[in-house]
Design a protein around this motif. Structure first.
Motif, PDB file in Angstrom:
ATOM      1  N   VAL A   1       0.841  -1.203   0.000  1.00 58.21           N
ATOM      2  CA  VAL A   1       0.000   0.000   0.000  1.00 58.21           C
ATOM      3  C   VAL A   1       0.873   1.249   0.000  1.00 58.21           C
ATOM      4  N   TYR A   2       1.897   1.237   0.834  1.00 61.23           N
ATOM      5  CA  TYR A   2       2.808   2.383   0.879  1.00 61.23           C
ATOM      6  C   TYR A   2       3.545   2.549  -0.447  1.00 61.23           C
ATOM      7  N   SER A   3       3.874   1.460  -1.102  1.00 61.30           N
ATOM      8  CA  SER A   3       4.560   1.551  -2.392  1.00 61.30           C
ATOM      9  C   SER A   3       3.670   2.226  -3.427  1.00 61.30           C
ATOM     10  N   LEU A   4       2.383   1.879  -3.431  1.00 59.27           N
ATOM     11  CA  LEU A   4       1.454   2.534  -4.356  1.00 59.27           C
ATOM     12  C   LEU A   4       1.312   4.019  -4.032  1.00 59.27           C
ATOM     13  N   LEU A   5       1.216   4.328  -2.739  1.00 60.30           N
ATOM     14  CA  LEU A   5       1.130   5.731  -2.345  1.00 60.30           C
ATOM     15  C   LEU A   5       2.399   6.486  -2.720  1.00 60.30           C
ATOM     16  N   ALA A   6       3.548   5.831  -2.559  1.00 60.25           N
ATOM     17  CA  ALA A   6       4.809   6.469  -2.902  1.00 60.25           C
ATOM     18  C   ALA A   6       4.890   6.741  -4.399  1.00 60.25           C
ATOM     19  N   ALA A   7       4.478   5.756  -5.208  1.00 55.36           N
ATOM     20  CA  ALA A   7       4.497   5.957  -6.653  1.00 55.36           C
ATOM     21  C   ALA A   7       3.581   7.111  -7.044  1.00 55.36           C
ATOM     22  N   GLY A   8       2.401   7.169  -6.446  1.00 52.77           N
ATOM     23  CA  GLY A   8       1.485   8.264  -6.743  1.00 52.77           C
ATOM     24  C   GLY A   8       2.035   9.612  -6.317  1.00 52.77           C
ATOM     25  N   ALA A   9       2.679   9.650  -5.139  1.00 53.66           N
ATOM     26  CA  ALA A   9       3.242  10.912  -4.653  1.00 53.66           C
ATOM     27  C   ALA A   9       4.378  11.391  -5.546  1.00 53.66           C
ATOM     28  N   VAL A  10       5.260  10.474  -5.939  1.00 49.74           N
ATOM     29  CA  VAL A  10       6.394  10.854  -6.790  1.00 49.74           C
ATOM     30  C   VAL A  10       5.905  11.367  -8.141  1.00 49.74           C
ATOM     31  N   VAL A  11       5.014  10.612  -8.767  1.00 49.84           N
ATOM     32  CA  VAL A  11       4.498  11.033 -10.076  1.00 49.84           C
ATOM     33  C   VAL A  11       3.738  12.353  -9.950  1.00 49.84           C
ATOM     34  N   GLY A  12       2.926  12.483  -8.899  1.00 48.79           N
ATOM     35  CA  GLY A  12       2.152  13.704  -8.720  1.00 48.79           C
ATOM     36  C   GLY A  12       3.022  14.925  -8.496  1.00 48.79           C
ATOM     37  N   LEU A  13       4.070  14.800  -7.701  1.00 44.70           N
ATOM     38  CA  LEU A  13       4.956  15.930  -7.439  1.00 44.70           C
ATOM     39  C   LEU A  13       5.788  16.294  -8.662  1.00 44.70           C
ATOM     40  N   VAL A  14       6.268  15.279  -9.395  1.00 47.08           N
ATOM     41  CA  VAL A  14       7.107  15.555 -10.564  1.00 47.08           C
ATOM     42  C   VAL A  14       6.292  16.213 -11.675  1.00 47.08           C
ATOM     43  N   THR A  15       5.076  15.735 -11.873  1.00 45.25           N
ATOM     44  CA  THR A  15       4.245  16.281 -12.952  1.00 45.25           C
ATOM     45  C   THR A  15       3.551  17.575 -12.569  1.00 45.25           C
ATOM     46  N   GLY A  16       3.575  17.927 -11.293  1.00 47.94           N
ATOM     47  CA  GLY A  16       2.896  19.131 -10.852  1.00 47.94           C
ATOM     48  C   GLY A  16       1.446  18.922 -10.494  1.00 47.94           C
ATOM     49  N   TYR A  17       0.946  17.688 -10.610  1.00 46.82           N
ATOM     50  CA  TYR A  17      -0.448  17.410 -10.246  1.00 46.82           C
ATOM     51  C   TYR A  17      -0.673  17.664  -8.762  1.00 46.82           C
ATOM     52  N   LEU A  18       0.341  17.331  -7.949  1.00 48.57           N
ATOM     53  CA  LEU A  18       0.270  17.626  -6.524  1.00 48.57           C
ATOM     54  C   LEU A  18       1.016  18.932  -6.284  1.00 48.57           C
ATOM     55  N   SER A  19       0.290  19.978  -6.071  1.00 53.40           N
ATOM     56  CA  SER A  19       0.893  21.284  -5.826  1.00 53.40           C
ATOM     57  C   SER A  19       1.172  21.434  -4.341  1.00 53.40           C
ATOM     58  N   PRO A  20       1.952  22.438  -3.966  1.00 50.75           N
ATOM     59  CA  PRO A  20       2.189  22.665  -2.531  1.00 50.75           C
ATOM     60  C   PRO A  20       0.881  22.785  -1.774  1.00 50.75           C
ATOM     61  N   LEU A  21       0.860  22.210  -0.601  1.00 57.68           N
ATOM     62  CA  LEU A  21      -0.358  22.213   0.205  1.00 57.68           C
ATOM     63  C   LEU A  21      -0.742  23.637   0.574  1.00 57.68           C
ATOM     64  N   GLU A  22      -2.001  23.948   0.401  1.00 60.60           N
ATOM     65  CA  GLU A  22      -2.482  25.284   0.715  1.00 60.60           C
ATOM     66  C   GLU A  22      -2.850  25.367   2.189  1.00 60.60           C
ATOM     67  N   GLY A  23      -2.421  26.445   2.776  1.00 59.23           N
ATOM     68  CA  GLY A  23      -2.824  26.702   4.152  1.00 59.23           C
ATOM     69  C   GLY A  23      -2.008  25.968   5.197  1.00 59.23           C
TER      70      GLY A  23
END
Length: 688
Positions: free
Chosen positions: A386-408
């Motif tokens: 589960v953590y591996s899937l979350l890690a893959a999603g986090a890495v891809v999201g941060l690199v592509t810009g889909y995950l932007s800096p957290l607001e607030g």
């Protein structure tokens, strides 16, 4: 009217924390007052239920407070951390003589050899042994216990380092807490090839998050355009006394001047080589990929913010050079592995090899005792997957810009967001390291596969925690909104209705579910950090009686012809090394010659007669009298944990009733039988 509510709520949280810490103390006391009296197949089952109940209360309080009031995040996380440290330190708390079998016994012998004057540079991975011997010299503890303390200390380092790495990517308090809880899971420990007993690869693996944190801090500290040589020459890039935490990591030298990570990281890298070169090689690939990515950005995208990061070139070259020098003096350890890797990959490409033969063999063994591979996967790797899937999603999201800096979110660093840049470089390192790990998926070298699975799970723990932080980016359901205490539910007279008070005291259903989920995940993960029948393995407890039995048996042999030893699945070799070291053994009483081992005995021999088995051996030198050692651990492992897969209860019962076989030593932990075997003249000649 908000202040009275906050004070009352604060008192409630403080009372809950007090209960949690008292429960933790009770858990430790219950475990400490119930020391092990013999071999324990499962440390979980042997530890008093009161310990587990009290730990459950402590962890439940910690999780609830973390979700309810961010003001008390630090003591709540500390409470959970101490609980996880208690679980990881159970062999120490419950007075185990030593924790670890097989290779751990050999490492015990290595440490004793060094302490007796042996050259540590002759060993491929002397780092952990040197620390253990230093602890023995300074604190006066016995070598077995100091080695257990070393392993426990590295586990604590893993807890803190994972939290720091996650905080560096997402620098707020909640990310720090999530990183800490993720570290408490000890996901890299799979008990297939990585362990929580003294195991040098596992020690190095648990040390890597600290190195990664220093790498992250090195990347964003100072002006990345400056040359590394200049930085080493004049110390430029060192932060001032008012710099924000995380821009640089260092220790104060003298009164004012800090030492930048530029200087600290090489020292840690060298230490990693000495702890375990294989881990250092993994880091060479990781840093090499990150360095290539850096230069690619500077060459093709110079306007990118990532191009301004401090270069890792010097750090990578230094680590590679130290690794090469170390291996050049220990080439015997790597030549055979490298040759096997080349052969396995070549055969696989040519269609002559097979993938994961060891995995298939393990799967067949599991099936034969009624355990499915799917069940074992869920128990050993479910949370990690589960953590591996979350890690893959986090890495891809941060690199592509889909995950932007957290607001607030309230950043704990004054620097601009660096998550995308650091993660992009990390992804470049993963691209470099994955082909090397994939090569271990085939042929004979697949025995190392689960070591690398543990290493990858260690990396997934860091970025998986980042993924969890993004999933929980909204306000915690238990955190009262600012308007909750002013307006809604408050009467004009200043008091609240009874119904409002009851409703405020009851947590929301989703909050209860959140607490339950976290506790469940912690329980499932920590339930597999030690081997036990839960995962169809036997505990690694080494009781004092078993070691003492072997030592007395070794010392009681007569002069002249050496005593030969046999055993169940194993023989006396590792015990001899553990007791006396790997070189000239300081035998008590000057016993000569040294005992010899004829290897393990199959079940058929135990059922059909040991004298006949040795008399009919294909090796003439083995056709002689033997000592046959059976430990309580052997019986528990084979009959209970492995459910009679290789040795049945009948085979153990049959040994004592055989003619010409008699017990000469039995201390409750080790029974040594003397096997009177018809000797062969050539066997006596072989002793000369």
């Amino acid at each position: 009217m908000r202040a009275p509510v906050r004070r009352r709520d604060g008192r409630l949280v403080e009372a809950a924390l007090a209960v949690g810490y008292l429960a933790l103390a009770a858990a430790v006391a219950a475990a400490y007052t119930a020391p092990a009296t013999g071999y324990e197949l499962s440390i979980y089952a042997a530890t008093p239920p009161a310990t587990w109940g009290a730990l459950a209360v402590a962890v439940g309080v910690s999780v609830a407070v973390c979700l309810s009031d961010e003001r008390y995040l630090a003591p709540a996380v500390l409470l959970a951390g101490l609980g996880a440290a208690t679980v990881a330190g159970l062999p120490l708390i419950r007075g185990y003589h030593f924790y670890g079998r097989a290779d751990s016994l050999v490492h015990l012998g290595f440490a004793r050899t060094m302490r007796g004057g042996g050259d540590p540079l002759e060993l491929l991975y002397p780092g952990g042994h040197l620390i253990a011997n230093s602890l023995t010299a300074v604190a006066g503890v016995e070598t077995p216990r100091s080695m257990m303390l070393v392993m426990w200390t590295y586990a604590l380092s893993f807890f803190a380092s994972v939290a720091c790495c996650v905080w560096f990517v997402v620098p707020d308090r909640r990310a720090l807490a999530i990183g800490a809880f993720s570290g408490f899971l000890l996901l890299p420990i799979n008990n297939v090839s990585t362990y929580l007993h003294f195991h040098t690869y596992s020690i190095g693996m648990l040390f890597v998050p600290f190195v990664i944190y220093l790498v992250f801090a090195h990347l964003v500290g100072g002006d990345g355009r400056e040359r590394v040589v200049e930085r080493l020459a004049d110390g430029s890039g060192a932060v001032g006394r008012k710099a924000a935490i995380g821009d640089e990591v260092g220790f104060v030298a003298g009164a004012t001047r800090p030492v930048p990570t530029t200087y600290l990281l090489p020292l840690v890298s060298v230490a990693l080589v000495v702890v375990h070169p294989q881990i250092a090689l993994n880091l060479v690939f990781l840093l090499g990929g990150m360095t290539v990515t850096q230069h690619a950005y500077r060459r093709f995208r110079p306007a990118s913010a990532l191009a301004d990061y401090r270069l890792l070139t010097f750090q990578t070259v230094l680590l590679t050079g130290v690794f090469a020098v170390w291996i050049a003096t220990h080439d015997w350890a790597f030549v055979s592995t490298a040759e096997a890797m080349i052969q396995s990959v070549t055969e696989f490409v040519a269609g002559e090899g097979e993938t994961t033969p060891r995995v298939e063999a393990q799967g067949e063994s599991a099936s034969s005792i009624g355990a499915s591979v799917q069940e074992l996967f869920v128990k050993l790797f479910g949370v990690g997957a589960v953590y591996s899937l979350l890690a893959a999603g986090a890495v891809v999201g941060l690199v592509t810009g889909y995950l932007s800096p957290l607001e607030g979110h309230r950043s704990m660093r004054s620097t601009s967001d660096t998550a995308a840049g650091v993660t992009t470089l990390f992804l470049g390192g993963m691209v470099a390291i994955l082909p090397f790990f994939a090569a271990h998926f085939v042929g004979s070298i697949s025995t190392y596969l689960f070591r690398h699975v543990g290493f990858l799970t260690m990396l997934a723990t860091i970025f998986g925690a980042v993924g969890v932080r993004y999933l929980l980016s909204t306000e915690s359901p238990l955190t009262p909104p600012e308007s909750a205490s002013s307006g809604a539910g408050v009467r004009s007279g200043g008091g609240r209705s009874v119904g409002d008070r009851v409703a405020a005291a009851l947590p929301e259903a989703r909050s209860v579910v959140a607490v339950a989920v976290v506790v469940l995940v912690l329980s499932l993960s920590l339930a597999t950090v030690f081997p036990s029948p839960f995962v169809y393995l036997s505990g690694s407890h080494m009781p004092d009686g078993e070691m003492d039995g072997y030592e007395r048996t070794f010392a009681s042999q007569a002069d002249g012809s050496p005593v030969w030893f046999g055993g169940v699945r194993h023989s006396s070799d590792r015990y001899e090394v553990a007791l006396y070291g790997v070189e000239t053994a300081p035998w008590d009483g000057g016993v000569t010659p040294k005992p010899r081992s004829s290897g393990p005995v199959p079940e058929e021999a135990m059922l059909g007669g040991l004298p006949a088995f040795y008399a009919n051996s294909s090796d003439e030198s083995v056709r002689r009298d033997h000592y046959f050692a059976v430990a309580a651990a052997d019986y528990q492992r084979e009959v209970v944990a492995y459910r009679g897969l290789r040795y049945s209860q009948e085979s153990f019962d049959a040994v004592a009733s055989q003619p010409d076989v008699g017990a000469i030593r039995d201390n409750g932990e080790l029974t040594v039988y003397y096997v009177d075997t018809p000797t062969n003249a050539s066997a006596a000649a072989d002793d000369g």
